[in-house]
Design an enzyme around this catalytic site. Structure first.
Site, PDB file in Angstrom:
ATOM      1  CD  GLU A   9      -3.143   0.927   2.037  1.00 33.42           C
ATOM      2  OE1 GLU A   9      -3.601  -0.238   2.044  1.00 33.42           O
ATOM      3  OE2 GLU A   9      -3.690   1.861   2.636  1.00 33.42           O
ATOM      4  CG  ASP A 107      -2.417  -0.602   5.280  1.00 30.60           C
ATOM      5  OD1 ASP A 107      -1.281  -1.078   5.060  1.00 30.60           O
ATOM      6  OD2 ASP A 107      -2.619   0.569   5.647  1.00 30.60           O
ATOM      7  CE1 TYR A 308       2.025   5.854   7.123  1.00 33.33           C
ATOM      8  CE2 TYR A 308       0.275   4.921   8.457  1.00 33.33           C
ATOM      9  CZ  TYR A 308       0.705   5.480   7.272  1.00 33.33           C
ATOM     10  OH  TYR A 308      -0.174   5.637   6.246  1.00 33.33           O
TER      11      TYR A 308
END
Length: 753
Positions: A9, A107, A308
DNA sequence: GCAAGGTC
């Protein structure tokens, strides 16, 4: 050799997956317009292509481009086209379109399933598999790739239904409201499943504030003394003035007797690890908007400084080596704080309520090699301090509660003192309010020093600030961790709201009012809940995507019909609100309501009473607030003009007042002796210009930040007026002619000193 | 020029 094509992704996850699967031997390949990661395993060639989110984007065919020429009912039933959004990824993928196996490793959620299937139509798909992993750990990844499952097309369809319904409703109603109210192009009125109900929340709160009727209540305060003064309050609600006065007369000047005294220790718990929402909320207290905070966090993440930043998780995964990160931070400016954490026998992290598995909470992963500045520094520091605070001790406080009898009436005194600072020593953004109450003994007699009957009023609910708005959105399931900040930003840029605390504008108010008068549904959060239910049905296979989208289209036809039937009323409502303007509060001259009306190129400030002299046009491009002070020249109220990136300007409400003229004159023009006046450019930048413009075109640029002060000095080199710039505590004298000898001289002299 | 959702 067998070729396996793996789809990830995003870059970061892709690198991690390749690193694990290749046992650290993967190689990145970059050529013009393409990027992928390659490695060999078990004699098979593996190519991993990282996407960056969606590859395709839903839109209408181009025949519907012109808003004014498109029939909205036809738009509802139009087919939907998917345009390529990420050409580079598609180009890369096409090089491997004949791969033997395709493994989708996006994901593991609804949008991830859709993103994965978006690429399939560019490939000659033979054998398509799905790798399901919920954390980027070695075990999860290896397991997922050795036990691949099938792609869940129902799940992908459910996300696509969401995408199409959002587009259809959003575009149709956006166009309807914009056209109905005559607001087109940059002034358009946008409608959306998330943004409109969010604006609805702000509207609803504003109505509660306006309809709020304050109630009087009373408090009796007695200040006792034992070594130090401390306060006690009457222990019952007092709503009635007579009762309050009666009790006050009975206790006034009477001594107190301690009926009971208790002391207890309690913890003030350290905060939980940061998820996106909490991070953005805390950043907003530092004066950084959610959109900007997110932007900075993304950059810090790209630089490898933090983890992240898009996550719901508030529990550190076991795989994170917390201690080693603290040790890294020990070699930074946070060494003191890191030492506190390391000084504990064992490092036990706090835990939040949400234990999601996709990403860890936001935490620092390394120390910047070059010192960060400005908001970047603030954001990084916030994340570091939060991280360290989650690993440190709870604070300990002591609460003492005294019940005191005063002539038969109960008074209560409550003290709070911090015993151990714990995490407060690290997370300096929060402080604790202490109140001192001495240790008392039962039956001890206390002498009162001061007796006070206080009249109070209940207060209306508060406006949302961006922090509480983020929280409200989260709890109503409006938007996602990745989009909430964007949605709030939209409300600002569409001019629906202004300021922080968030205040609804006349446009926002007229817009929501016109919805509520016709069909309130589209401004309520339930839209999202209903969509979620339909998506679940698609995912479980009880309904198809087409069923759900077509049913939604039928509903929209009926909703649109309601609105179209009231087009002229909607136009009137919105424009009436715009013409009335926004309330600035009470007129300081006569107490009537004062209105601020925005026009294309200026504002009008006007009192509700036609006879009042306050009716001024103000040519300015900033935000205007009423100031508390009065003009020293004419004693009319002062206003504050706030411009982005500049210090606020305070001036008299009357543009013709001498105060304003004097205030803006910084000296005489060296060319023709006119006045050099502070002006604003079209783009909102301040500069000095000659008052004889356009005859004289002399201008000087000015620094945009800091307060400017005039002097009566003239530059010895060029004759321009010398100006002082005040930035915090620093005063800096300069000549507005940038390359003037004065400025060089000034600097040299400064260095000498 | 429209939405919300991914991510850069």
């Amino acid at each position: 050799m067998t070729l396996n094509l793996i789809i990830a992704e995003k870059m970061d996850a892709g690198r991690r997956i390749a690193y694990i699967l290749s046992k650290k031997t993967s190689k990145q390949k970059r050529s013009k317009g393409s990027f992928y990661i390659e490695f060999e395993s078990n004699n098979e060639r593996n190519v991993l292509v990282p996407l960056s989110g969606h590859v395709l984007e839903a839109d209408f065919p181009s025949d519907f481009k012109d808003w004014l020429k498109s029939d909205l009912n036809l738009l509802i039933d139009s087919r939907i086209v998917y345009n390529v959004k990420n050409q580079r990824a598609i180009n890369t993928l096409k090089n491997f379109k004949d791969a033997d196996n395709i493994i989708i490793a996006t994901d593991y959620d609804r949008e991830g399933e859709l993103i994965g299937t978006e690429v399939l139509k560019f490939l000659n798909a033979k054998n398509i598999k799905r790798a399901k992993f919920s954390a980027l750990t070695e075990k999860e990844i290896n397991d997922a790739f050795s036990n691949t499952i099938n792609v869940d097309y129902n799940l992908a369809d459910s996300a696509q239904a969401r995408e199409e319904i959002d587009l259809i409703w959003g575009a149709v109603l956006t166009r309807f409201f914009s056209i109905a109210s005559n607001r087109l192009w940059k002034d358009f009125i946008s409608v959306g499943r998330v943004q409109t109900p969010t604006l609805g929340l702000i509207y609803k709160r504003e109505m509660e504030i306006r309809s709020f009727v304050p109630e009087k209540y009373y408090k009796i305060k007695i200040t006792f003394n034992k070594n130090r003064d401390f306060d006690a309050y009457y222990n019952n609600e007092l709503k009635d003035r007579k009762t309050a006065e009666k009790i006050f007369s009975e206790v006034k000047n009477m001594p107190g007797r301690v009926k009971s005294f208790d002391k207890e220790e309690y913890y003030i718990y350290r905060p939980a690890p940061f998820n996106t929402n909490e991070f953005l909320r805390e950043a907003s207290y530092l004066g950084i908007s959610p959109a900007r905070a997110m932007n900075i966090a993304e950059k810090l993440y790209m630089q490898g400084l933090i983890s992240y930043p898009r996550t719901d998780n508030t529990v550190y995964n076991k795989s994170i080596n917390l201690k080693s990160i603290v040790e890294k931070l020990k070699k930074s400016e946070f060494s003191m704080e890191a030492d506190l954490v390391l000084s504990q026998e064992k490092i036990l992290p706090s835990r939040g309520k949400t234990e999601a598995t996709d990403h860890p909470p936001i935490y620092p992963v390394s120390v910047p090699s070059k010192e960060l500045t400005g908001d970047y520094k603030k954001i990084y520091e916030l994340i570091v301090r939060r991280f360290l605070a989650t690993l440190y001790k709870n604070a300990v406080a002591v609460r003492s509660t005294a019940l005191i009898d005063v002539n038969g009436h109960d008074f209560i005194s409550e003290g709070n003192i911090i015993k151990e600072n714990g995490w407060y020593d690290i997370y300096k953004y929060k402080s604790y309010r202490e109140y001192f109450v001495p240790d008392l003994e039962k039956n001890e007699v206390l002498n009162g020093r001061d007796y006070e009957l206080q009249e109070k009023e209940t207060e209306p609910p508060r406006r949302y600030d961006v922090s509480s708005l983020l929280k409200a959105m989260e709890s109503l399931n409006l938007g996602t961790k990745s989009t909430r900040h964007d949605i709030i930003d939209k409300l600002y840029s569409r001019n629906f709201v202004t300021g922080n605390p968030v205040k609804i504008t006349p446009l926002g108010e007229g817009f929501i009012k016109s919805i509520i008068d016709t069909n309130p549904r589209i401004s309520e959060p339930e839209m999202t809940a209903e969509l979620e239910m339909d998506m679940d049905k698609i995912a479980s296979g009880t309904k198809t995507k087409d069923d759900v989208v077509n049913e939604s289209r039928r509903m929209l036809h009926s909703v649109l019909n309601d609105f179209q039937g009231r087009t002229s009323e909607i136009n009137k409502t919105i424009n009436d609100y715009l013409n009335t303007g926004e309330s600035l509060g009470r007129c300081p001259l006569d107490g009537n309501e004062l209105f601020l009306i925005k026009y294309r190129d200026h504002y009008k400030i006007k009192c509700g009473d036609e006879n009042c002299r306050i009716d001024f046009n103000i040519y300015s491009n900033g935000r205007i607030q009423l100031n508390d002070s009065k003009c020293p020249v004419c004693s009319l109220p002062m206003i504050k003009i706030i411009r982005k990136g500049q210090s606020p300007e305070v001036k008299c409400i009357d543009p013709a007042c001498d105060y304003n003229k004097e205030k803006d004159i910084y000296g005489t023009c060296p060319a023709d002796g006119g006045n050099l006046v502070l002006r604003q450019s079209r783009y909102g930048k301040r500069f000095l210009g000659c008052s004889n413009y356009p005859k004289c075109t002399v201008t000087y640029p000015l620094p945009q930040k800091g307060i400017l002060k005039k002097t009566d000095k003239k530059c010895q080199y060029c004759g321009a007026p010398i100006i002082v710039l005040i930035n915090g505590r620093r005063h800096f004298e300069f000549c507005p002619k940038i390359d003037c000898e004065f400025n060089r001289g000034g600097k040299i002299e400064k260095n000498k000193v």
